[in-house]
Design an enzyme around this catalytic site. Sequence first.
Site, PDB file in Angstrom:
ATOM      1  N   LYS A  35    -134.679  59.481 -72.822  1.00  0.00           N
ATOM      2  CA  LYS A  35    -134.680  60.015 -71.456  1.00  0.00           C
ATOM      3  C   LYS A  35    -135.303  59.023 -70.469  1.00  0.00           C
ATOM      4  CE  LYS A  35    -134.624  64.788 -72.940  1.00  0.00           C
ATOM      5  NZ  LYS A  35    -133.190  64.793 -72.998  1.00  0.00           N
ATOM      6  N   CYS A  36    -134.956  57.770 -70.628  1.00  0.00           N
ATOM      7  CA  CYS A  36    -135.525  56.678 -69.837  1.00  0.00           C
ATOM      8  C   CYS A  36    -134.409  56.024 -69.028  1.00  0.00           C
ATOM      9  CB  CYS A  36    -136.159  55.668 -70.815  1.00  0.00           C
ATOM     10  SG  CYS A  36    -136.794  54.157 -70.073  1.00  0.00           S
ATOM     11  N   GLY A  37    -134.760  55.436 -67.921  1.00  0.00           N
ATOM     12  CA  GLY A  37    -133.774  54.692 -67.142  1.00  0.00           C
ATOM     13  C   GLY A  37    -133.185  53.518 -67.911  1.00  0.00           C
ATOM     14  N   THR A  39    -132.453  53.689 -71.156  1.00  0.00           N
ATOM     15  CA  THR A  39    -131.763  54.215 -72.332  1.00  0.00           C
ATOM     16  C   THR A  39    -130.365  53.624 -72.527  1.00  0.00           C
ATOM     17  OG1 THR A  39    -133.067  56.230 -72.282  1.00  0.00           O
ATOM     18  CG2 THR A  39    -130.987  56.343 -73.477  1.00  0.00           C
TER      19      THR A  39
END
Length: 163
Positions: A35-37, A39
């Site tokens: 759930k990371c930019g 990803t």
Amino acid sequence: MSVFDVQIGALTGDGFVGLEQFRGTAMLVVNLASKCGLTPQYAGLQVLHETYADRGLTVLGVPSNQFAGQEPGTPAEIAEFARSTFGATFPITEKVDVNGAGRHPLYAALVDTADDEDHSGDVRWNFEKFLVDPDGVVVARFAPQVAPESPEITAAIERVLPR
């Protein structure tokens, strides 16, 4: 102690991923988050895996929830996300701490290596990358924003491939 002496749990199922099995190959170790930019880097990691596996590179994904809670999933959820969203087939370990008092021994063996900006020590964010040569020596570290398929990473991989 070599990186290859470390044991780390498998993401799903029982047992451990004994890193000894990768002795003689190069390894790119990356802390993952779903759930990371950053990803979308999963896709580049899969490309590296497909491009270099036959020449002796193992991409090893290591989920961690230490950065803004961006890897909250269960092992089954993490595995399903990686497979269904990005077609990831590279090995993924159990979720671990990469910093702090509970730092996994794998990361204890990695973090003293500095990157091109001379940063060593704690992992800064998701998708920080460490390149390990076939003898278990950490030879390079790449900041999270450096894309897996970047010229810096591919050139470093090419230099340490065993075949």
